[in-house]
Design a protein around this motif. Structure first.
Motif, PDB file in Angstrom:
ATOM      1  N   PHE A   1       0.865  -1.192   0.000  1.00 17.80           N
ATOM      2  CA  PHE A   1       0.000   0.000   0.000  1.00 17.80           C
ATOM      3  C   PHE A   1       0.895   1.234   0.000  1.00 17.80           C
ATOM      4  N   ASN A   2       0.849   1.974  -1.074  1.00 20.12           N
ATOM      5  CA  ASN A   2       1.714   3.149  -1.171  1.00 20.12           C
ATOM      6  C   ASN A   2       0.904   4.424  -1.320  1.00 20.12           C
ATOM      7  N   ASN A   3       0.776   5.173  -0.250  1.00 19.21           N
ATOM      8  CA  ASN A   3       0.192   6.502  -0.404  1.00 19.21           C
ATOM      9  C   ASN A   3       0.696   7.474   0.651  1.00 19.21           C
TER      10      ASN A   3
ATOM     11  N   LEU B   1      -8.066  -1.155   6.925  1.00 14.08           N
ATOM     12  CA  LEU B   1      -6.809  -0.839   7.602  1.00 14.08           C
ATOM     13  C   LEU B   1      -6.678   0.680   7.666  1.00 14.08           C
ATOM     14  N   ALA B   2      -6.356   1.200   8.844  1.00 14.65           N
ATOM     15  CA  ALA B   2      -6.080   2.635   8.975  1.00 14.65           C
ATOM     16  C   ALA B   2      -4.578   2.826   9.101  1.00 14.65           C
ATOM     17  N   SER B   3      -4.059   3.835   8.414  1.00 12.61           N
ATOM     18  CA  SER B   3      -2.627   4.119   8.517  1.00 12.61           C
ATOM     19  C   SER B   3      -2.420   5.612   8.717  1.00 12.61           C
ATOM     20  N   GLY B   4      -1.361   5.957   9.440  1.00  7.89           N
ATOM     21  CA  GLY B   4      -1.026   7.360   9.664  1.00  7.89           C
ATOM     22  C   GLY B   4       0.461   7.555   9.485  1.00  7.89           C
ATOM     23  N   GLY B   5       0.865   8.770   9.101  1.00  6.14           N
ATOM     24  CA  GLY B   5       2.276   8.970   8.829  1.00  6.14           C
ATOM     25  C   GLY B   5       2.785  10.352   9.186  1.00  6.14           C
ATOM     26  N   ASN B   6       4.092  10.521   8.990  1.00  6.91           N
ATOM     27  CA  ASN B   6       4.729  11.818   9.234  1.00  6.91           C
ATOM     28  C   ASN B   6       4.389  12.829   8.141  1.00  6.91           C
ATOM     29  N   ASP B   7       3.605  12.397   7.147  1.00 10.44           N
ATOM     30  CA  ASP B   7       3.093  13.336   6.150  1.00 10.44           C
ATOM     31  C   ASP B   7       1.766  13.941   6.596  1.00 10.44           C
TER      32      ASP B   7
ATOM     33  N   VAL C   1      -0.995  12.592   7.204  1.00 10.77           N
ATOM     34  CA  VAL C   1      -2.154  12.020   6.509  1.00 10.77           C
ATOM     35  C   VAL C   1      -2.670  10.795   7.257  1.00 10.77           C
ATOM     36  N   VAL C   2      -4.009  10.642   7.258  1.00  9.49           N
ATOM     37  CA  VAL C   2      -4.643   9.394   7.671  1.00  9.49           C
ATOM     38  C   VAL C   2      -5.205   8.743   6.410  1.00  9.49           C
ATOM     39  N   ASN C   3      -4.824   7.497   6.163  1.00 12.99           N
ATOM     40  CA  ASN C   3      -5.419   6.755   5.054  1.00 12.99           C
ATOM     41  C   ASN C   3      -6.294   5.640   5.604  1.00 12.99           C
TER      42      ASN C   3
ATOM     43  N   PHE D   1     -10.116   6.356   1.596  1.00 10.77           N
ATOM     44  CA  PHE D   1     -10.168   7.759   1.994  1.00 10.77           C
ATOM     45  C   PHE D   1      -8.766   8.221   2.381  1.00 10.77           C
ATOM     46  N   THR D   2      -8.439   9.454   2.003  1.00 11.73           N
ATOM     47  CA  THR D   2      -7.185  10.074   2.417  1.00 11.73           C
ATOM     48  C   THR D   2      -7.546  11.361   3.134  1.00 11.73           C
ATOM     49  N   LYS D   3      -7.223  11.428   4.413  1.00  8.26           N
ATOM     50  CA  LYS D   3      -7.669  12.557   5.230  1.00  8.26           C
ATOM     51  C   LYS D   3      -6.482  13.451   5.580  1.00  8.26           C
TER      52      LYS D   3
END
Lengths: 238, 362, 164
Positions: B187-189, B206-212, B214-216, B227-229
Motif C-alpha cells: 500500500f503506497n500513499n 486498515l487505517a494508517s497514519g504517517g509523518n506526512d 495524513v490518515v489513510n 479515503f485520504t484525510k
C-alpha cells in the motif's frame, strides 16, 4: 541536480544551509523553544542513531560536570551551568527525558545561586528559573518564592512571565496587578514591559475577567522585621 | 563581473521593496502563541466516573528510546506484555510477574516496533534496518525473518495470518506469514514515515497514519486508499477503531496539531473532534465504558480520559515526568500500560470493570 | 502564495495589491526572487527572511512575450495538476513544521515584500530600490522546491536565534 540556490551565495554569510527534510523526518521528537532552535544543531543531533547518541554523549556530559565542579573558582560561576543547559537543549531536542537530565541541571543551577546577591537581577539566571518553572507542577509557588527572595525584582521578564501564567490560568485581575507592580518598580526593560501591559489591557478589554476570579494579593507582602508600625518616628530613643 | 557573480549579485538586478507599510494587525496578540503553556480547562468538577489516578504498579524500563515514531509496547490476549528497550525485547508476564528477554538485535540495529498476533502466540518485531521477524514466544525461537524493507519498520499490525508493516520510506507491506513468498501486496500513499497502523477487528479495513500528516483508510482488497484525510497538521501515530461501532475510527495528531478526529470509515466523514492541547501519542477505546483514553507528549504529558460521543473530559492524569510514548490495554480491558521517556513502565486500572461486561460490538 | 493565510481584511487588501504586480512580473519573467522579510518593530531588525527563488523554465516565457508561434514550444512534459498539488502540500507541511525551530515572534512585528528584478524592469511608484534585508549570522533552512509547467520555486528561510 546540483544547482546551488543563489541564496547560498549571498548575504547571510558564514552559516551553512540545512535541508529541511533532515529535520522534518523527526519533527515530533523536537520540543519547540521560545527562543528557537539552531537548525544546524538540530540537524547534527538528529543525524545520529539513538544507540550512537548514548555513546557520544556521556563523555561530553562528564566534561560539563567537571566544569561545574570547578565553577566556584570563576568570576562568573553561572557560566558553565548555562553552557551545560545549552548543550542539553541542543543534544536532546525532546527536552526533559531521563537521558537528558534537563530538569536536574535546571534545579541544580537555580538552587546553587538562590542566595547569590550578584545574580538577583541577572536575566540569564532568571531565564533558568523560568525554564525550570515550565516543568514545575506548581509554577505559582516558584513565582512567589522568587518574589520573596527578590530574584528578578527589577527585571521585566519576571513580571511578564508571572502575569502571563496568571492570565492563561484565568487570574486576570492578579495578572493586571503584577504588571502594575513591575511598572511601579521600573523593571527593565521598562518599555517592553509597558508594551506587554498594553497588549494585555487590550485582551482584557475584549475579554473581561469573570466576577468570581481570585484577586489580590498576588505577591507576598514583605514585612521587614521590626518595622515601625506606630508610635513616634524612628530614631528617637525610647 | 566575476566578483559580483561570486557574491550572487547580478549587476543588472534591482532589489525593489514594496514601500507602503503593512497594515497593523487589528487583533490583539494571542498569548498562546507566545507561551507554551496552553489554556487548561479543568476537568469538569461534577464527578463522572471515579478513576484512580495513581499507578497500580511501576516497572523500570532502562534504555527506552525516546522516539515518537516507534511502537515499542504491546499486551497480548495471553496477558503477556512485550516491551522493546534499545536492542532487546522483554516479555513480562502480567499473570506471574516473571520477566524474560526474548531476542537481541545486532550490528547497531535497534528494535523499532513490536506487535502480538491476535492469538497471543507470536510476536512480530520490526527493526531499524527494515527487517521484520516473527517469534514464537513460548519456544523463544525465531520462526522467520521477512526482509525487504529498505528502512526502519516503526509499526506493525496483524489481521489473523496477515501482518502489515509500516516503513520509514512511506510504504506499507502486507505479509502472509504462512507462505514463503510472504509479501502479498503493498500500500503506497504516504509521502513520509508510516508510524500508525491499525487493522479493524473484522479485517475489512486498515487505517494508517504517517509523518506526512495524513490518515489513510484502506479497504483490505484494494491498494488505493478508500479515503485520504489531510485534516491533521502534524504526524499521525495514534489510531484506534471503536469496539462498539465498527466503522468509527479515532486518530490523533502530533505537536503542531494536538487534535483527535473521529471518522466514519464508511462515508469518510469527520464526525467529531477534540483539541487536546498536547501532542497525541496514542489512543485506546475502552471496551467496558463508552470512553477513550489518549496519551500525550509536549507540553503536558498527560493521560486523558474522554467520554464518547459527548467528548467531555473525565480526568487528566499526570502519569509520567516526561512524555508518554506508548500505551497498551490489558486483555480484560481494565488496565492500561504506559511507557514514557522517563523510562518507566506503569500500569493504571483506569477502566475497572465493577462487574461490567465487555461492551459488545454493534 | 495561498499559503499565507490571514483573516485580517486590511492585510488581505495589502497582499492583494502586491500580488497584482507580482503576477505581471512573474508572467513576463522579470523577477528572480521574492522575499518576505519579517521585521521587529521594536528593534528594526529583520528576524525572519523567507526567500522564494523563481526560475522560469525554458521556452515558456519567450513564447508568452513574443507571441511567435515558432518559439511557443509547448512544454512536452505537461505536469499533472495532481503532482503540482502534492508538491505544494509538501512545502506547506514544511512551513507548518518550521515552528519546531523558529523562535516565537516577540513583540510587534511587521513584514516587507521585496523582489529581485531585472535591471530594466518597469516598476510602479510604490516599488522603490532597497537593500537585500539579510540577517547576520543567520540559521538557514532549505525547504522543498515545487514547480509548475512555467516556474520552479526554491524556498529558503533564514532566521536569527533569540536569546536563550
Amino acid at each position: 541536480m546540483s544547482i546551488i540556490p543563489s541564496a547560498q551565495l549571498e548575504g547571510q554569510v558564514g552559516s551553512s544551509i540545512v535541508q529541511f527534510s533532515d529535520i522534518e523526518d523527526y519533527k515530533e521528537n523536537i520540543q519547540p523553544l521560545r527562543e528557537g532552535r539552531s537548525a544546524q544543531s538540530l540537524a547534527n543531533a538528529l543525524a545520529v542513531t539513538p544507540l550512537q547518541a548514548k555513546d557520544l554523549r556521556s563523555p561530553e556530559r562528564q566534561e560539563f560536570e567537571k566544569r561545574i565542579s570547578e565553577a566556584s573558582e570563576l568570576d562568573d560561576p553561572i557560566e558553565p551551568y548555562l553552557e551545560y543547559i545549552k548543550w542539553i537543549n541542543n543534544a536532546f531536542p525532546q527536552g526533559q527525558t531521563s537521558d537528558s537530565g534537563l530538569v536536574n541541571i535546571l534545579e541544580r543551577c537555580t538552587s546553587q545561586f538562590r542566595d547569590a546577591s550578584f545574580y538577583k537581577d541577572d536575566p540569564r539566571y532568571l531565564k533558568v528559573w523560568m525554564q525550570y518553572a515550565k516543568y514545575s507542577d506548581a509554577p505559582k509557588e516558584i513565582f512567589t518564592y522568587l518574589a520573596r527572595k527578590e530574584i528578578g525584582k527589577n527585571l521585566s521578564l519576571f513580571y511578564e512571565e508571572y502575569a502571563s501564567y496568571l492570565e492563561v490560568n484565568n487570574c486576570k485581575n492578579q495578572a493586571n496587578e503584577v504588571y502594575q507592580i513591575g511598572i511601579s518598580v521600573n523593571a527593565r526593560p521598562l518599555e517592553r514591559l509597558k508594551r506587554r501591559y498594553s497588549e494585555f489591557s487590550e485582551r482584557l478589554a475584549r475579554n473581561p475577567p469573570d466576577a468570581n476570579e481570585p484577586s489580590s494579593p498576588v505577591l507576598p507582602i514583605i514585612r521587614p522585621a521590626l518595622a515601625l508600625k506606630g508610635g513616634p518616628l524612628s530614631a528617637d530613643p525610647i | 563581473t566575476s566578483v559580483a557573480e561570486a557574491c550572487g549579485i547580478a549587476l543588472n538586478t534591482r532589489i525593489l521593496e514594496f514601500q507602503p507599510a503593512a497594515p497593523q494587525s487589528s487583533k490583539p496578540v494571542d498569548l498562546r502563541s507566545q507561551y507554551n503553556r496552553p489554556l487548561r480547562p479543568a476537568a469538569n468538577a461534577q464527578a463522572r466516573r471515579k478513576v484512580p489516578t495513581g499507578p497500580e504498579r511501576v516497572l523500570d524500563a532502562p534504555g527506552l528510546i525516546d522516539d515518537y515514531y516507534l511502537n515499542l509496547l504491546d499486551w497480548s490476549c495471553g496477558n503477556q506484555v512485550a516491551v522493546a528497550l534499545e536492542q532487546t525485547v522483554y516479555i513480562w508476564s502480567a499473570s506471574t510477574g516473571s520477566v524474560s528477554s526474548l531476542m537481541d538485535s545486532t550490528n547497531g540495529t535497534y528494535v523499532s516496533s513490536v506487535r502480538w498476533s491476535g492469538d497471543g502466540a507470536y510476536l512480530s518485531v520490526g527493526l531499524s534496518d527494515g527487517d521484520v521477524q516473527i517469534w514464537d514466544v513460548e519456544d523463544q525461537t525465531k520462526l522467520r525473518s521477512m526482509s525487504g524493507h529498505s528502512a526502519r519498520v516503526g509499526v506493525l499490525s496483524w489481521d489473523k495470518h496477515m501482518l502489515s508493516s509500516g516503513c520509514r520510506d512511506g510504504s506499507i507491506w502486507n505479509h502472509d506469514v504462512r507462505v514463503a513468498q510472504h509479501k502479498v501486496s503493498e500500500f503506497n500513499n504516504h509521502a513520509a514515515e508510516v508510524c500508525g497502523l491499525e487493522w479493524r477487528a473484522d479485517g475489512a479495513q486498515l487505517a494508517s497514519g504517517g509523518n506526512d500528516n495524513v490518515v489513510n483508510i484502506w479497504d483490505a482488497r484494494s491498494s488505493t486508499p478508500k479515503f485520504t484525510k489531510t485534516n491533521h497538521k502534524a504526524a499521525v501515530k495514534a489510531l484506534a477503531w471503536c469496539p462498539w461501532q465498527t466503522n468509527l475510527l479515532a486518530s490523533g495528531g502530533g505537536s503542531q496539531d494536538k487534535h483527535i478526529h473521529f471518522w466514519n470509515s464508511t462515508t469518510g466523514a469527520r464526525v467529531n473532534s477534540i483539541d487536546t492541547g498536547s501532542q497525541v501519542t496514542s489512543l485506546r477505546w475502552s471496551s467496558l465504558y463508552k470512553e477513550i483514553v489518549s496519551s500525550h507528549g509536549f507540553p503536558n504529558n498527560y493521560l486523558s480520559i474522554w467520554s464518547y460521543p459527548t467528548l467531555t473530559k473525565n480526568v487528566d492524569i499526570q502519569a509520567h515526568d516526561s512524555r508518554v510514548l506508548h500505551t497498551a490495554l490489558s486483555p480484560d480491558g481494565q488496565t492500561l500500560a504506559t511507557c514514557a521517556s522517563d523510562e518507566n513502565l506503569k500500569f493504571w486500572k483506569i477502566f475497572e470493570s465493577m462487574g461490567r461486561k465487555v461492551a459488545s460490538a454493534g | 502564495m495561498n499559503m499565507l493565510v490571514t483573516i485580517d481584511s486590511e492585510v488581505k487588501a495589502y497582499i492583494k495589491k502586491i500580488m497584482g504586480q507580482l503576477h505581471k512580473w512573474l508572467v513576463s519573467g522579470k523577477i528572480s526572487k521574492l522575499i518576505v522579510a519579517i521585521t521587529s518593530k521594536d528593534t528594526g531588525e529583520v528576524v525572519e527572511r523567507w526567500q522564494f527563488d523563481v526560475q522560469v523554465l525554458s521556452g515558456t516565457v519567450s513564447a508568452a512575450e513574443s507571441g511567435s508561434s515558432e518559439s511557443a514550444k509547448e512544454p512536452d512534459h505537461s505536469k499533472p495538476q495532481e503532482e503540482i498539488q502534492k508538491e505544494v502540500q509538501a512545502i506547506i507541511r514544511q512551513i507548518t513544521a518550521s515552528v519546531t525551530f523558529l523562535p516565537v515572534l516577540e513583540g510587534r512585528c511587521t513584514f516587507n515584500v521585496l523582489v529581485y528584478a531585472d535591471g530594466d524592469v518597469q516598476a510602479p511608484v510604490e516599488w522603490v530600490d532597497s537593500d537585500a534585508k539579510t540577517i547576520k549570522n543567520a540559521e538557514q533552512v532549505q525547504l522543498r522546491s515545487f514547480s509548475t509547467d512555467k516556474h520552479k520555486i526554491d524556498t529558503l528561510v533564514a532566521y536569527s536565534l533569540g536569546d536563550a
